[in-house]
Write a protein that holds these residues in place. Structure first.
Motif, mmCIF file in Angstrom:
data_model
loop_
_atom_site.group_PDB
_atom_site.id
_atom_site.type_symbol
_atom_site.label_atom_id
_atom_site.label_comp_id
_atom_site.label_asym_id
_atom_site.label_seq_id
_atom_site.Cartn_x
_atom_site.Cartn_y
_atom_site.Cartn_z
ATOM 1 N N ASN A 1 1.378 4.119 -2.712
ATOM 2 C CA ASN A 1 0.398 5.085 -3.172
ATOM 3 C C ASN A 1 0.574 6.472 -2.569
ATOM 4 O O ASN A 1 -0.245 7.338 -2.793
ATOM 5 N N SER A 2 1.637 6.664 -1.771
ATOM 6 C CA SER A 2 1.831 7.991 -1.201
ATOM 7 C C SER A 2 2.151 8.961 -2.323
ATOM 8 O O SER A 2 2.568 8.569 -3.401
ATOM 9 N N LEU A 3 1.947 10.236 -2.045
ATOM 10 C CA LEU A 3 2.180 11.246 -3.070
ATOM 11 C C LEU A 3 3.622 11.223 -3.528
ATOM 12 O O LEU A 3 3.925 11.404 -4.691
ATOM 13 N N ARG B 1 0.809 -1.214 0.000
ATOM 14 C CA ARG B 1 0.000 0.000 0.000
ATOM 15 C C ARG B 1 0.845 1.268 0.000
ATOM 16 O O ARG B 1 0.442 2.299 -0.473
ATOM 17 N N GLU B 2 2.035 1.160 0.565
ATOM 18 C CA GLU B 2 2.916 2.320 0.702
ATOM 19 C C GLU B 2 3.143 3.020 -0.631
ATOM 20 O O GLU B 2 3.379 4.207 -0.690
ATOM 21 N N ASN C 1 -4.188 15.952 6.003
ATOM 22 C CA ASN C 1 -2.875 16.176 5.419
ATOM 23 C C ASN C 1 -2.631 15.141 4.325
ATOM 24 O O ASN C 1 -2.644 13.945 4.591
ATOM 25 N N PRO C 2 -2.407 15.597 3.063
ATOM 26 C CA PRO C 2 -2.328 14.646 1.955
ATOM 27 C C PRO C 2 -1.134 13.698 2.017
ATOM 28 O O PRO C 2 -1.098 12.720 1.296
ATOM 29 N N ARG C 3 -0.144 14.003 2.863
ATOM 30 C CA ARG C 3 1.064 13.170 2.874
ATOM 31 C C ARG C 3 1.088 12.177 4.023
ATOM 32 O O ARG C 3 2.093 11.519 4.255
ATOM 33 N N ILE C 4 0.033 12.120 4.797
ATOM 34 C CA ILE C 4 0.033 11.204 5.926
ATOM 35 C C ILE C 4 -1.066 10.173 5.699
ATOM 36 O O ILE C 4 -2.209 10.541 5.444
ATOM 37 N N HIS D 1 3.558 18.799 9.527
ATOM 38 C CA HIS D 1 2.396 18.978 8.665
ATOM 39 C C HIS D 1 2.612 19.985 7.553
ATOM 40 O O HIS D 1 2.098 19.817 6.456
ATOM 41 N N HIS E 1 -6.176 10.752 -0.703
ATOM 42 C CA HIS E 1 -6.671 10.867 -2.078
ATOM 43 C C HIS E 1 -7.198 9.543 -2.629
ATOM 44 O O HIS E 1 -7.745 9.510 -3.720
ATOM 45 N N GLU E 2 -7.022 8.469 -1.890
ATOM 46 C CA GLU E 2 -7.518 7.183 -2.375
ATOM 47 C C GLU E 2 -8.956 6.913 -1.950
ATOM 48 O O GLU E 2 -9.499 5.859 -2.238
ATOM 49 N N PRO F 1 6.514 18.964 5.043
ATOM 50 C CA PRO F 1 6.450 17.898 4.043
ATOM 51 C C PRO F 1 5.565 18.265 2.863
ATOM 52 O O PRO F 1 5.781 17.803 1.754
ATOM 53 N N ASN F 2 4.600 19.138 3.091
ATOM 54 C CA ASN F 2 3.704 19.496 2.009
ATOM 55 C C ASN F 2 4.245 20.583 1.104
ATOM 56 O O ASN F 2 3.702 20.833 0.038
ATOM 57 N N ASN G 1 -3.480 2.078 5.947
ATOM 58 C CA ASN G 1 -2.312 2.639 5.271
ATOM 59 C C ASN G 1 -2.645 3.405 4.004
ATOM 60 O O ASN G 1 -1.763 3.757 3.242
ATOM 61 N N LYS G 2 -3.920 3.653 3.764
ATOM 62 C CA LYS G 2 -4.271 4.386 2.545
ATOM 63 C C LYS G 2 -4.089 5.881 2.764
ATOM 64 O O LYS G 2 -4.160 6.366 3.881
ATOM 65 N N TYR G 3 -3.886 6.585 1.654
ATOM 66 C CA TYR G 3 -3.754 8.036 1.724
ATOM 67 C C TYR G 3 -5.089 8.694 1.416
ATOM 68 O O TYR G 3 -5.924 8.100 0.717
ATOM 69 N N LEU H 1 4.069 8.428 -5.942
ATOM 70 C CA LEU H 1 3.460 8.763 -7.224
ATOM 71 C C LEU H 1 4.355 9.694 -8.022
ATOM 72 O O LEU H 1 4.547 9.537 -9.222
#
Lengths: 361, 563
Positions: A6-8, A3-4, B406-409, A272, B454-455, A275-276, B450-452, A11
């Motif tokens: 799929n993080s931004l 699953r990992e 937060n899109p990265r967590i 927060h 945006h999923e 990282p963004n 564990n999904k982000y 991608l």
């Protein structure tokens, strides 16, 4: 876990991998990086700073070959292998380019190499007292020799170090200072912002050259001073970008959510917000890397950068730019092309990252 | 109604390509638009209602989308494959469009008058002077107050409703035969929405043009349209005249859509969701009046949990170096009490101060004066440390579930983080177990850990947001427009979830929304705000049945009732 992926970040990485020029530049930079680390292992002339001079064969064309007589030094140095690998051999041997040699018993007769069709008188050395292997080897100068008769290729390889390290050090200094000040200014706003912005504007108004000269005056001449000076001018751009990004990110609802959840400011900024906003910072760092290399070569060209005998691409151009009109342009062109290709690689990587991370600049 | 359709779509399919994969989003839809009628298209987000109308205008994004199949005919002229130039002539002149966001569809650097004039000059042979006169007459036609002032005003100088009127004036400037209105009132307040709907209706009657009215709100469409077309996942599931659709819907989806909207007449225990309707498991249990009264009485016998007294929040705008600061009271002298276990509904139109009020209670944006007492303790002057402690008790669920994560967590970590900060749970393992329980509780699964963000889909994201909020085991939760961004069917699910959680964990809600029907369904006590002040406060049903002030009456009248 699968699953990992799929993080931004993952991608973006996938997207980057699909960009040919980005990957190509990345590999190129890795190659240059390896070369600069193992410069002394690869270089034909592995003396410190590739500084083995042979004045009689100065400024020869690329591909020049000559027989070389090595006269080992009587003084022995106690250098360990690691030191030799990474900082070059403190070579005290004497190297004499020769056009003719002849061994009779324990005496070597030779004629020194002289260019222009002249012939030198015969000399001889008695070599019974040093246990050596062949004294005479043929040397091949792939990129020719510079105006002191040093091997151009070795100088280029060793010079890559300076360009590379200045990039790293300058970008590192600029990131540390820029991200810290930028995020403080952006997050807290108000008076903190006013003070930091004032500092940014003042720093920005000082010409890099002037700052380097000032720092050189204060700390002395040398390439470390250049590293610091370049880093200290470059943080301004990073800080401005970070400040702007933080200002827009702090209005995002997930930051409000983080505040409502009772997180501390430190946690909000570092876990927060930062990282963004890394995407534009990474892109600007790639550009800064390139800019730092250019500034260093500019400073070396002016003589305030790396000091002789240290090899630096900018200084190499400086040494040889007047050969351009004397029919030996390659002396300046080769380091010039090296600078260009490395800067270009960083620019292309920056572009590819920008596309992958979808930063709008 | 003549028999010849003015516009007809035959078996139109549209595909989007992303990463070399073709993805069909419209699956062979056919419909006809006759002259002098209003056709309503209803569907949820992603149903393809906007895309199909963009296709008519030839406005689909060029490189990523294409019409794979079918014909679109406008007055016997095939529109697909027409050159850009020919389409430009039709656009604006024969077919005009109004968009959802009036704020971003007007150019901020041009005066409103000039923008309308531009269209007239482009498509007609009017002189500058004539164009100006025409523009002013159009402005009075769309009932803009003081047309002359609007003519010289820039878009930021007029209100949202007025902007939408300017947009309508632009759209009807060239007397188009078809007007496509894509969610023209979604961004507007209910009272303004009502005016715009009436305006569109009267304009249609005057000009005899055909209107395609696109909306997600079935009852709104029922107020304006003659015929209704229901879209679901790129298909037209049902079409017909509006009474037959509303009174006797045939397709299950249409039935579900009608049922999921909270009714204003009766109060169901659980709102029927699409799944319920599809499975025929609708729970028709109703909370009767007596039951409710008994519950109310027990609620209000306790001590109030939160007491807001004379709260004021003033914003200052600096107009110049020497002029005095101008104050604007966003919240003006507001006092109310919230009792443990109740839901306090807070309605009002945009700008009425409801979000400012919630920010003040959450201590995100401190009040200028007045006091807020939580459990007998004044919370307006706390030290940062005490404040963080209080955060655990008072929590918020945001409107936009995507923006508030937060899109990265990964969501599991996001839910776990507040627990770490507030020392809930003993170890990583313990917390993870709690997170999984929470996910399960809000209707998500363990594998979502564990999904982000945006999923997930919109409704699932809101569930994540809810899980994160209740992870802190708060007492008071402020739901700030928490369901406004969701589709009606998803909205019903989330509302049901909120009610379930309330029963299980004994939460107290302050439920903020602009949608009176939702607030009425949820609340025990209702508070109506207007321009920073409380207009009306009292039992939700009482206020709805006998509003005391004119404003409340107007607000209730403006709700689209459906048939």
């Amino acid at each position: 876990m699968s699953r990992e992926s799929n993080s931004l970040t993952a991608l973006a990485l996938q997207k980057f991998k699909r960009n040919f020029w980005g990957v190509f530049s990345f590999l190129f930079i890795i190659l240059i990086g390896l070369i600069s680390v193992f410069a002394y292992v690869i270089a034909p002339d592995n003396s410190v700073s590739a500084n083995q001079m042979h004045l009689s064969i100065h400024s020869k064309n690329p591909g020049f070959k000559v027989d070389m007589l090595t006269v080992p030094s009587i003084v022995s140095t106690n250098q360990n292998a690691f030191d030799k690998w990474f900082f070059g051999v403190k070579n005290l041997d004497e190297e004499i380019p020769i056009s003719y040699h002849n061994i009779q018993n324990d005496t070597l007769f030779y004629k020194e190499y002289v260019s222009g069709g002249l012939e030198a008188e015969e000399k001889h050395i008695v070599f019974s007292d040093f246990e050596t292997k062949p004294y005479v080897t043929q040397k091949h100068f792939v990129f020719g020799t510079d105006k002191y008769g040093r091997d151009m290729l070795s100088r280029i390889l060793v010079g890559a170090r300076i360009s590379f390290f200045i990039g790293f050090v300058a970008v590192f200094i600029s990131l540390v200072v820029g991200i810290l000040l930028g995020s403080l200014a952006g997050y807290y706003g108000g008076k903190v912002d006013a003070v930091i912005m004032w500092l940014i504007n003042v720093t920005w108004s000082i010409p890099t050259l002037l700052l380097v000269i000032a720092i050189t005056l204060a700390l002395g001449k040398g390439f470390w001073q250049v590293f610091i000076a370049v880093g200290l001018t470059m943080w301004v751009e990073v800080a401005r970008v970070v400040r702007g990004q933080v200002m827009s990110a702090k209005n995002m609802q997930y930051i409000t959510a983080a505040k409502a959840l009772g997180y501390k400011d430190f946690r909000i900024i570092f876990k927060h917000i930062l990282p963004n906003i890394m995407a534009p910072v990474i892109v600007i760092s790639a550009a800064n890397f390139a800019a730092a290399i250019l500034i260093e070569s500019g400073l070396s060209f002016l003589g305030i950068g790396a000091q002789p005998p240290m090899a630096s691409w900018g200084a190499m151009i400086k040494d040889h730019y007047n050969y351009i009109i004397l029919g030996k342009p390659y002396l300046a062109l080769i380091p010039g092309l090296c600078i260009m290709s490395l800067v270009m690689a960083f620019m292309l990587i920056g572009n590819a990252l920008r596309d992958a991370l979808e930063v709008k600049t | 109604m003549t028999l010849n359709p003015i516009l007809s779509l035959e078996n139109v399919s549209i595909s989007f390509t992303s990463q070399k994969q073709e993805n069909e989003v419209i699956h062979g839809i056919s419909y006809q638009l006759f002259s002098n009628e209003i056709l309503g298209i209803v569907g949820e987000s992603g149903s393809g209602k906007s895309i199909s109308s963009l296709a008519i205008m030839g406005l689909l994004p060029k490189r990523v989308s294409k019409i794979t199949n079918g014909r679109i005919t406008f007055l016997d002229k095939e529109l697909i494959g027409l050159s850009d130039k020919a389409l430009q002539h039709i656009r604006g002149h024969d077919i005009a469009m109004i968009f959802q966001e009036p704020m971003s569809s007007l150019n901020p650097t041009m005066t409103c008058g000039k923008q309308v004039e531009e269209i007239l000059l482009q498509h007609t042979n009017l002189t500058q002077q004539e164009a100006k006169e025409e523009t002013l007459s159009l402005f009075s036609k769309v009932k803009l107050p003081k047309p002359n002032r609007v003519y010289t005003a820039y878009p930021h100088e007029i209100s949202g409703g007025q902007k939408q009127r300017v947009m309508i004036a632009m759209a009807i400037a060239c007397k188009p035969k078809i007007l496509i209105a894509d969610e023209p009132t979604t961004a507007l307040d209910v009272t303004v929405q009502k005016d715009i709907i009436q305006l569109l209706k009267s304009l249609q009657e005057d000009t005899k043009m055909s209107v395609i009215f696109i909306s997600h709100d079935l009852s709104l469409v029922s107020e304006i349209a003659d015929r209704v077309l229901v879209m679901y996942k790129g298909n037209i599931v049902e079409q017909g005249d509006k009474t037959s659709i509303f009174k006797s819907p045939k397709h299950k989806y249409t039935k579900a859509l009608i049922a999921s909207k909270p009714s204003l007449r009766v109060r169901f225990k659980r709102l029927p969701t699409i799944k319920d309707v599809l499975n025929n498991t609708v729970n028709k249990a109703i909370i009767s009046k007596e039951e409710r009264e008994k519950k109310q009485a027990s609620l209000y016998s306790k001590q109030p949990l939160l007491e807001v007294f004379n709260l004021e929040k003033t914003y200052f705008s600096k107009s110049g170096w020497f002029s005095k600061k101008e104050g604007f009271k966003a919240v003006n002298n507001v006092s109310f009490k919230v009792y443990e276990g109740e839901t306090l509904g807070l309605v009002g139109e945009s700008g009425c101060g409801k979000s400012t009020l919630s920010n003040a209670i959450l201590l995100l944006d401190k009040a200028t004066s007045g006091s807020i007492t939580y459990n007998g303790q004044d919370i307006t002057n706390l030290t940062p440390k005490e404040e963080r402690k209080l955060r655990k008790d008072i929590q918020i669920i945001f409107q936009d579930p995507f923006a508030s994560l937060n899109p990265r967590i990964p969501v599991g970590k996001a839910i776990m983080e507040p627990m770490e900060v507030h020392n809930i749970g003993t170890s990583y393992k313990d917390r993870k177990q709690r997170v999984i329980e929470l996910l399960d509780r809000v209707g998500l699964t363990k594998s979502d850990f564990n999904k982000y963000p945006h999923e997930f889909s919109g409704g699932q994201r809101q569930r994540v947001g809810i899980a994160r909020t209740i992870a802190l085991q708060p007492k008071l939760i402020i739901c700030d427009e928490s369901v406004s961004a969701l589709d009606i069917s998803v909205q019903a699910q989330v509302l049901n979830l909120l009610n379930e959680l309330k029963e299980n964990y004994n939460f107290t809600y302050i439920f903020i929304s602009h949608d009176l029907s939702v607030v009425k369904y949820m609340s025990n006590q209702l508070l109506v705000m207007n321009q920073g002040k409380i207009e009306d406060i009292g039992d939700a049903d009482a206020i709805y049945n006998s509003p005391k002030t004119d404003y409340t009456k107007k607000l209730i009248d403006a709700i689209p009732k459906g048939l």
